[in-house]
Design an enzyme around this catalytic site. Structure first.
Site, PDB file in Angstrom:
ATOM      1  N   GLY A  98      -4.172  16.804   5.107  1.00 35.52           N
ATOM      2  CA  GLY A  98      -5.147  16.106   5.918  1.00 35.52           C
ATOM      3  C   GLY A  98      -6.485  16.823   5.882  1.00 35.52           C
ATOM      4  N   SER A  99      -7.568  16.090   5.743  1.00 36.45           N
ATOM      5  CA  SER A  99      -8.918  16.629   5.774  1.00 36.45           C
ATOM      6  C   SER A  99      -9.097  17.700   4.702  1.00 36.45           C
ATOM      7  CB  SER A  99      -9.252  17.147   7.180  1.00 36.45           C
ATOM      8  OG  SER A  99     -10.615  17.444   7.292  1.00 36.45           O
ATOM      9  N   SER A 100      -9.405  18.930   5.076  1.00 33.26           N
ATOM     10  CA  SER A 100      -9.581  19.964   4.044  1.00 33.26           C
ATOM     11  C   SER A 100      -8.261  20.249   3.330  1.00 33.26           C
ATOM     12  CB  SER A 100     -10.156  21.257   4.632  1.00 33.26           C
ATOM     13  OG  SER A 100      -9.195  21.934   5.405  1.00 33.26           O
TER      14      SER A 100
END
Length: 120
Positions: A98-100
């Site tokens: 998720g995300s980074s």
């Protein structure tokens, strides 16, 4: 690394990479992240790496270059270790995040021989 009690022979492997300001422990304990429950229910192994700082290094040369010693190299080494120790099915190695953590999953482009799928 999470190895369920009912791990199957030649199991699949899922690498779940957390987002910034999170940790492997928080990601693992989050009931909305399905990989622990999947490990328990289907008998596959999951790896939950934790960023050495509050966020994954997704842009330095060391992490963008194959075997450069950055975060991507550390995650690849975790995968190689699990594949050897648990005789993971080499055609069933997956990475998600998720995300980074999702950005970190792009390391699979430099380690394609150990990853069969990248899920975004």
């Amino acid at each position: 690394m999470y190895v369920p009690d009912n791990v199957k022979p030649n199991p699949s492997l899922v690498v779940a990479i957390h987002s910034c300001e999170s940790s492997a422990q928080k990601y693992f304990q989050n009931s909305k992240i399905p990989w622990k429950q999947g490990s328990d229910g289907k008998g596959y192994i999951s790896i939950w790496p934790s960023a050495p700082q509050s966020c994954w290094d997704v842009s330095s040369k060391s992490t963008l270059v194959r075997n450069g010693g950055g975060d991507s190299n550390a995650i690849a080494n975790m995968i190689i270790y699990a594949m050897d120790k648990y005789k993971v099915n080499a055609t069933q190695v997956f990475v998600t995040g998720g995300s980074s953590g999702g950005m970190s999953s792009r390391f699979s482009l430099r380690f394609e021989e150990i990853l069969t799928s990248m899920q975004r």
